[in-house]
Design an enzyme around this catalytic site. Structure first.
Site, mmCIF file in Angstrom:
data_model
loop_
_atom_site.group_PDB
_atom_site.id
_atom_site.type_symbol
_atom_site.label_atom_id
_atom_site.label_comp_id
_atom_site.label_asym_id
_atom_site.label_seq_id
_atom_site.Cartn_x
_atom_site.Cartn_y
_atom_site.Cartn_z
ATOM 1 C CG ASP A 120 -1.993 -1.085 1.000
ATOM 2 O OD1 ASP A 120 -2.836 -0.965 0.046
ATOM 3 O OD2 ASP A 120 -2.134 -1.981 1.787
ATOM 4 N NE ARG A 147 -0.055 4.015 14.014
ATOM 5 C CZ ARG A 147 0.888 3.293 13.647
ATOM 6 N NH1 ARG A 147 2.246 3.496 13.358
ATOM 7 N NH2 ARG A 147 0.297 2.216 13.116
ATOM 8 C CG ASP A 201 -3.160 3.789 13.350
ATOM 9 O OD1 ASP A 201 -2.876 4.234 14.485
ATOM 10 O OD2 ASP A 201 -2.545 2.600 12.981
ATOM 11 C CB SER A 238 -4.823 -5.823 9.764
ATOM 12 O OG SER A 238 -4.170 -4.689 9.999
HETATM 13 N N1 ARG Z 1 -6.560 -0.656 17.660
HETATM 14 C C1 ARG Z 1 -5.367 -0.365 17.800
HETATM 15 C C2 ARG Z 1 -5.344 1.032 17.861
HETATM 16 O O1 ARG Z 1 -6.259 2.027 17.486
HETATM 17 C C3 ARG Z 1 -4.225 -0.718 16.612
HETATM 18 C C4 ARG Z 1 -4.569 -0.340 15.424
HETATM 19 C C5 ARG Z 1 -3.631 -1.054 14.303
HETATM 20 N N2 ARG Z 1 -4.092 -2.355 14.301
HETATM 21 C C6 ARG Z 1 -3.577 -3.175 13.165
HETATM 22 N N3 ARG Z 1 -3.954 -4.412 13.593
HETATM 23 N N4 ARG Z 1 -3.174 -2.829 12.373
HETATM 24 O O2 ARG Z 1 -4.225 1.690 18.119
#
Ligand code: ARG
Length: 400
Positions: A16, A97, A126, A177
């Site tokens: 991506d 982040r 994110d 993921s």
């Molecule tokens: N739910 C978590 C958050 O909002 C992780 C997000 C990313 N999760 C993932 N499996 N790619 O901080």
């Protein structure tokens, strides 16, 4: 006119973010794409990632190690605040982040870019964290999120990339993921979308299954200085090393797994599996040391602050006036949170079995049930008379 002239793109090496490079140039008229891969301890091979960005059309491919800052400036603040989103998630992904956003903005300023970009889709947390952090750090920089708009599915994205020499993934892509860094792993999607489906053992990488953990308990002592973890078993450790060691020690005992349905910022409930051995262990130990060194009212007031602080991190408001103000409160509370906590690790549980501090305000003279007791028992009577007075009056006036 394109949407931007020069863009710094957050780059992971995956399909991506690789596709974002030609997409930004061909579809959105961007002249130059600089990629930035932030090394926050994902354990990826960084050299191939660096080259892959160049092969995909980046003019400059940056790889920057942010691990030290990640632990010192982000994880340690969260530990001091005992942050658990919705009482459970220690924010291992969320904390990365604001740091990545800062690295992107710093690079944009250094290279004179007018925009930064990321590969987040429109459904997750994110994107919120990146966009808001970037606008807080430099409101004049544009944020581009191609994957939020391009509307391509997985197969289409791969096909699009192939036109520009981006190889399709070699391995059959996993149904999950996964986001990983030094603090933990977040795993979602695929079969996990069924909330009744037990997470299969294969998804875990930092924590052992209970069946495979040692049959003897292990005791460790974690040292804190001003609320910051500084040592393990009497040995001082630099921040990254401390987290790495505790991940290994706790993970070996199967500690640090979480399975939860959480409430995303964009209103969706999602099922996520986490493993964050060191972070969960440290929050537990830190909170315990606070119970020895903080007064009752500070401890109880801080619980509310901690919940708000966790929400701010989760909701992308790391760089915000409320977060900064709460930092001032939290830092003040941490001045005397210094000492050691003894933890017993066994079969998936970390139990605090001892704590000690030079700043302890636990008073054995007052607590003891022996003859050494210094507490004035008679004083309790007058206290209770006044304490109970409103309740007594209420009862007298209302009882039929
Ligand atoms: N739910 C978590 C958050 O909002 C992780 C997000 C990313 N999760 C993932 N499996 N790619 O901080």
């Amino acid at each position: 006119m394109g949407r931007a002239n020069k863009v710094v793109l957050a780059y992971s090496g995956g399909v991506d973010t690789s596709v974002c490079i030609p997409y930004l140039k061909k579809e959105w008229g961007v002249k130059e794409v600089i990629t930035l891969a932030a090394d926050l301890g994902q354990g990826d091979e960084l050299d191939p990632i660096k080259q892959k960005a160049l092969d995909s059309g980046a003019s400059i491919s940056l790889v920057e190690n942010g691990q030290e800052s990640f632990v010192k400036d982000y994880a340690f603040a969260a530990i001091q605040a005992n942050t658990l989103y919705e009482n459970r998630y220690p924010l291992s992904t969320a904390l990365a982040r604001p740091l990545i956003a800062k690295m992107l903005v710093d690079a944009a300023e250094k290279y004179g870019a007018d925009a930064v970009a990321h590969g987040c889709t429109g459904k997750g947390n994110d994107q919120v964290r990146f966009d808001v952090s970037i606008m807080a750090l430099n409101p004049s920089i544009k944020v581009l999120a191609p994957a939020r708009e391009w509307g391509m599915g997985r197969e289409e994205t791969i096909a699009y990339g192939e036109q520009f020499g981006i190889p399709s993934p070699v391995k059959k892509s996993s149904p999950y993921s996964i986001d990983r860094n030094l603090l933990g792993r977040s795993i979602e999607a695929g079969p996990l979308e069924d909330p009744m489906m037990e997470p299969p053992e294969e998804i875990f990488a930092m924590t052992k299954a209970i069946a495979d953990t040692p049959n003897e308990p292990e005791y460790i002592e974690i040292g804190f200085d001003g609320g910051i973890p500084t040592s393990v078993n009497g040995t001082s450790l630099p921040p990254v090393e401390l987290i790495t060691q505790l991940n290994a020690i706790a993970g070996n005992h199967g500690i640090g797994r979480i399975d939860m349905i959480e409430n995303r910022v964009v209103g969706i409930k999602s099922r996520e599996i986490y493993e964050a051995p060191a972070l969960l262990l440290l929050i537990q130990a830190h909170r315990d040391l606070e119970s020895l060194t903080l007064t009752a009212d500070v401890t109880q007031y801080k619980r509310g602050v901690e919940d708000t602080y966790a929400n701010l991190i989760y909701q992308g408001l790391w760089y915000s006036p409320l977060k900064e103000s709460l930092d001032a409160f939290i830092q003040k509370t941490q001045e005397r949170v210094t000492g050691i906590v003894r933890v017993k690790l066994f079969k998936g549980s970390a139990r605090i079995v001892g704590r000690r501090s030079d700043y302890s305000i636990y008073s054995p003279d007052l607590a003891t049930y022996t003859a050494d007791d210094q507490f004035d028992h008679k004083a309790a009577e007058g206290f209770i008379y006044i304490w109970g007075l409103p309740t007594r009056v209420w009862s007298e006036k209302t009882r039929k």
